[in-house]
Design an enzyme around this catalytic site. Structure first.
Site, mmCIF file in Angstrom:
data_model
loop_
_atom_site.group_PDB
_atom_site.id
_atom_site.type_symbol
_atom_site.label_atom_id
_atom_site.label_comp_id
_atom_site.label_asym_id
_atom_site.label_seq_id
_atom_site.Cartn_x
_atom_site.Cartn_y
_atom_site.Cartn_z
ATOM 1 N N ARG B 294 0.737 -1.296 0.105
ATOM 2 C CA ARG B 294 -0.042 -0.017 -0.248
ATOM 3 C C ARG B 294 0.970 1.389 0.040
ATOM 4 O O ARG B 294 0.436 2.307 -0.522
ATOM 5 C CB ARG B 294 -0.860 -0.121 1.317
ATOM 6 C CG ARG B 294 -2.012 -0.967 0.947
ATOM 7 C CD ARG B 294 -3.029 -1.164 2.244
ATOM 8 N NE ARG B 294 -4.184 -2.228 1.715
ATOM 9 C CZ ARG B 294 -5.247 -2.362 2.424
ATOM 10 N NH1 ARG B 294 -5.106 -1.946 3.609
ATOM 11 N NH2 ARG B 294 -6.053 -3.109 2.053
ATOM 12 N N TYR B 420 -6.545 -0.307 -6.615
ATOM 13 C CA TYR B 420 -5.850 -1.476 -6.102
ATOM 14 C C TYR B 420 -5.268 -1.500 -4.842
ATOM 15 O O TYR B 420 -5.245 -0.539 -4.155
ATOM 16 C CB TYR B 420 -5.321 -2.281 -7.310
ATOM 17 C CG TYR B 420 -3.822 -1.640 -7.939
ATOM 18 C CD1 TYR B 420 -3.357 -0.765 -7.280
ATOM 19 C CD2 TYR B 420 -3.583 -2.094 -9.123
ATOM 20 C CE1 TYR B 420 -2.116 -0.125 -7.878
ATOM 21 C CE2 TYR B 420 -2.129 -1.803 -9.627
ATOM 22 C CZ TYR B 420 -1.729 -0.681 -9.140
ATOM 23 O OH TYR B 420 -0.387 -0.228 -9.557
ATOM 24 N N GLU B 421 -5.031 -2.611 -4.625
ATOM 25 C CA GLU B 421 -4.315 -2.723 -3.142
ATOM 26 C C GLU B 421 -5.344 -2.397 -2.056
ATOM 27 O O GLU B 421 -4.830 -1.973 -0.864
ATOM 28 C CB GLU B 421 -2.938 -2.259 -2.901
ATOM 29 C CG GLU B 421 -2.026 -2.769 -3.815
ATOM 30 C CD GLU B 421 -1.607 -4.313 -3.304
ATOM 31 O OE1 GLU B 421 -1.843 -4.685 -2.259
ATOM 32 O OE2 GLU B 421 -1.030 -4.882 -4.441
ATOM 33 N N GLY B 422 -6.561 -2.549 -2.316
ATOM 34 C CA GLY B 422 -7.842 -1.958 -1.161
ATOM 35 C C GLY B 422 -7.958 -0.464 -1.920
ATOM 36 O O GLY B 422 -7.198 0.291 -1.727
ATOM 37 N N GLN B 427 -9.419 2.109 2.379
ATOM 38 C CA GLN B 427 -8.443 2.700 2.965
ATOM 39 C C GLN B 427 -8.840 3.813 4.177
ATOM 40 O O GLN B 427 -8.402 3.769 5.279
ATOM 41 C CB GLN B 427 -7.453 3.467 1.948
ATOM 42 C CG GLN B 427 -6.805 2.829 1.052
ATOM 43 C CD GLN B 427 -5.874 1.771 1.625
ATOM 44 O OE1 GLN B 427 -5.277 1.577 2.637
ATOM 45 N NE2 GLN B 427 -5.995 0.552 1.039
#
Lengths: 548, 548
Positions: B294, B420-422, B427
């Site tokens: 992240r 992406y990546e959450g 977040q």
């Protein structure tokens, strides 16, 4: 979200009860009733839904194709354009007659044309540019062409049998049209020969119609330098005798979006042309045409926001995560609410500008209101269109980045609108230096007074806008660099504030709009204050500029 | 703009004098000097400038190609990857040894890895994703794999001989990983067979290396439902005996951007795999890996901002309109200054987070600081990356919309990072519900105190953030929907405020940064207040949600 309304419902409410188009037209020879408005909006909605929406993604994938010197549009555009012509849409706001010559238009108000344009542009932005450009050509010719020219060209453009273009930009002449080099030389028989290269010509060539009329900025041999030496010419692709004119498309651009709208390099190689209007007065004619086009581009921002919202709402209702549709997740609902509130505000603000134009044209009102609102609609609505399109991608998550859903296409398409027909930076400078300074802020003061009277929740924003306006009139008129340094922030703040004003009027007209209005005023309107804080901080930017 | 510094200069200043990496490492066995930092940053800059920048546009046009079941990357990536491996870049922050096994890393700090990543990602974002994913795999294996697994895989990943992937998402399991269905069945010899479909697998297949190690989330036969029944597995593309494992790429996505990075559908058809870490604890391992990733994605936002700025500055210096380069036009200078100020703020904030991670790992500090900053860096920097990329297009005018300049590619590429990546929404919820609520706002209060002590110009913003934090801890802890409704605005406001904090520290460290800091504080920081006004207005959104 509860009590959501469709774009068509919003447009009907906006035209009939917020900007009061029936009232504006009541005293004219062509009154329009709420029922007429409803019928036309519903029909435009049907046209867009049936002939544009289903094919817009395939048209984007196909794109405009340049081969062997000619441009082909996606196959579906032929049927869509046929429907456009058969529906008589091109003539909606065109004159019925000019100088006693019947040209076939329906003479309906501009605000209605803008509402129809939103629905069509939501359906397929790339397609919509062709009729939009033709509309601009009709506008210019109706005002500046000779009766013979009008008789020759207007009926064909108004029916949609021909299309029109605007050939302004050259490689060295973008925002600065004083650098135009294209030449027009008299041919000795009253006509002219045009030689030069124009770029970024939307639908400069295509296979939708047998002929296209190009409106071209060029210089006469004895023309003075700069913008006072530019004249407007018209050159058809095919000459009256059926032979090809000496002009051609030299290629099309590979662009971020609007792939199905050919953006042409146009080469004029001694093309036969006629002078439109007076020599060396071409820029004035082109600006007359561009002002209406600028409102049209603002509508494109709204329309792409509406398209993004429709796609995102459908996706969020169907996509299950965490045990329910993501539309119920507060952060997703937040994104959808922002998209909805901003798009609705832009939609109504564009209608307000259109109605101001109609009041000037049909009811003899001053042009100051539409002049003030035009750069705000053009810039604020198109910047917001990009924001809303980006939010639409975000609602889709990973699917939004994949081209299949169509969400990415909306961002790609919407991104052109802040650039063309005068960049948004140019619009901001126009707002400040032409609109604000020329009347000492009188029209802006009138708008602020109306905003203040609409809803007490707008009072603080109105006061902040008033203070920034005073700063502009004081510091900005003394210091051109300071005015330009803060113009974009000023315009943006005006847009956020006026968007709130329109939603407050919607909520007053129909209580279904009260919740989205309250959302906007509480959560989005504070952005106006942030931008206004920038205005007075011009010096922080000017300190970064190199000494002249 | 005067006194502009290069990204490499900013990174060197940031690492040596703002986040004080030499000080953090001084007490460890591996101290790093300012000269070491300078040499590594300069070398990374050279690598990116020579092997990535010149080919990034051609790589985008070529794209990743899926044919006959295999994926090929653009030709230039082979030389770029060779340079990456030969430079030893993959091992920069990897361990030198694990459990006594030498694996070849250089054990340099994470903040330095992030700085190098920014330069590489600016050079070519699509390319950079391959090493980034490998870095994530190294991280997970170094923490959770068995010594035998580490010995088998880590040296190959750390050298770059193999690459790594993260196989999380399935069609029905995006943000909600509890829905993962991929199965892992014991093969009776201590190994497992993986069956299922994973989507959005970046560099899931490619021709850069002979082998790839896939890290996969899957369920054991007896696993409980939901997230507590997910385990982590590793499966190589090519088995130790040289035969192909039972897994393959089923196709690649057609995406808005990062065209040269293959986004694969991965089909596991009884693939041989090993369990990594404990059964049913896969999500914890994956999150350990994702937290570093992240921060890496946040850096992507900064890097794309830097790329957009470099292109826009070069264009604006060369493009003449109105008698001079457009970079001197105040509104263009305004856009360039926003791009510069925002990118610099993000750059330094990312280093601050990296340094917090290093302080925790190397100097035994609490992990609370890096935990708090991670969602802010991921979201704020990537949202800003999109904004800055869009401004970069605007600086180019019409040329920005045409793909030739590369400005459009930056927006297309940057747009994935908020997803992406959450997603950035995830977040924001992580920031509020995991980071803020779990320590009662203690770490945020510590940051706010530091902000307040840095520069009196930050006092009002610090106080507003403090008030919104108190609202979150009070109302948000009682009302999950309200917390989520305002989480994104809260995160964004924290980002704008912390960005100002970093620039104030830069200005204090080096007076060349004072003008851009003053610009940010006067003109951009007010955006924090606008977002904080949203936080307390959660009810205006909740009123729009359908009753549950």
């Amino acid at each position: 979200m509860t009590q959501a309304t469709t774009p068509a419902e919003d447009l009907i409410l906006g035209l009939t009860r917020i900007v009061d188009l029936p009232g504006i037209t009541a005293a004219t020879g062509l009154p329009i009733s709420p029922d007429d408005i409803t019928a036309i909006i519903r029909e435009a909605e049907r046209y867009a839904r049936e002939l544009l929406w289903p094919n817009a993604q395939a048209a984007d994938r196909h794109g405009a194709v340049y081969e062997n010197g000619v441009v082909r549009v996606p196959p579906s555009y032929h049927e869509a354009y046929k429907g456009w012509v058969e529906g008589g849409w091109q003539g909606l706001a065109a004159p019925a007659e000019v100088n006693g010559i019947p040209v076939g238009g329906q003479e309906l108000p501009q605000a209605l044309w803008m509402a129809v344009s939103e629905l069509v542009t939501s359906g397929d932005m790339a397609f919509s540019l062709c009729p939009l450009l033709t509309g601009g050509a009709i506008e210019a010719l109706a005002r500046f062409a000779s009766p013979a020219q009008q008789e020759a060209w207007l009926p064909r453009l108004v029916s949609g049998e021909w299309t029109g273009t605007m050939c302004l930009t050259e490689p060295q002449a973008g925002s600065d049209l004083s650098q135009v080099r294209t030449k027009a030389e008299p041919d000795g028989t009253g006509g002219y020969r045009i030689t030069g290269q124009k770029i970024y010509i939307t639908f400069g060539d295509h296979d939708l119609t047998p002929n296209t009329l190009h409106l071209i900025l060029a210089r006469l041999p004895d023309a003075p330098p700069g913008t006072r030496g530019i004249s407007l010419f018209a050159a058809p692709k095919v000459l009256p005798d059926g032979t090809a004119n000496a002009l051609r498309c030299g290629g099309i651009e590979k662009k971020l979006g609007i792939h199905a709208a050919p953006t042409c390099v146009m080469l004029f190689e001694g093309a036969e042309a006629q002078l439109v209007g007076e020599p060396n007065r071409g820029l004035a004619a082109m600006f007359a045409m561009m002002n209406a086009a600028r409102l049209g581009v603002g509508v494109e921002g709204v329309a792409q926001g509406a398209r993004a919202l429709a796609l995102a709402e459908a996706y969020a209702a169907d996509r299950i995560q965490g045990g329910g549709p993501i539309s119920r997740h507060p952060d997703v609902a937040r994104m959808l609410a922002e998209m909805r509130a901003i798009t609705l505000a832009g939609r109504l603000l564009a209608l307000e500008a259109g109605a101001a134009l109609d009041r000037a044209r049909l009811a003899g009102a001053s042009e100051a209101r539409v002049a003030l609102l035009t750069p705000i609609v053009k810039s604020w609505c198109t910047d917001r269109g990009v924001d809303v399109a980006s939010l639409g991608i975000q609602v889709h998550g990973g699917m939004g980045f994949v081209e299949d859903t169509g969400a990415a296409q909306v961002l790609r398409d919407a991104r052109i609108a802040p650039i063309y027909e005068g960049t948004n930076g140019i619009q901001a400078i126009d707002l400040v230096t032409r609109k604000l300074f020329r009347d000492g802020g009188a029209e802006m003061a009138a708008v602020i007074a109306e905003i203040r009277a609409t809803d007490p929740r707008l009072a603080a924003a109105a006061e902040a806008l008033e203070r920034a306006t005073a700063w502009m009139l004081d510091r900005g008129q003394r210091d051109a660099a300071a005015a330009q340094a803060s113009a974009a922030a000023y315009l943006d703040a005006a847009g956020w504030t006026m968007g709130g004003w329109m939603l407050a009027r919607a909520a007053r007209a129909d209580e279904r709009y009260a919740p989205i209005c309250a959302f906007y005023l509480a959560r989005l309107l504070p952005r106006a204050a942030a931008r206004l804080a920038e205005v007075e901080a011009a010096d922080a930017l000017l300190a970064l500029l190199p000494a002249a």
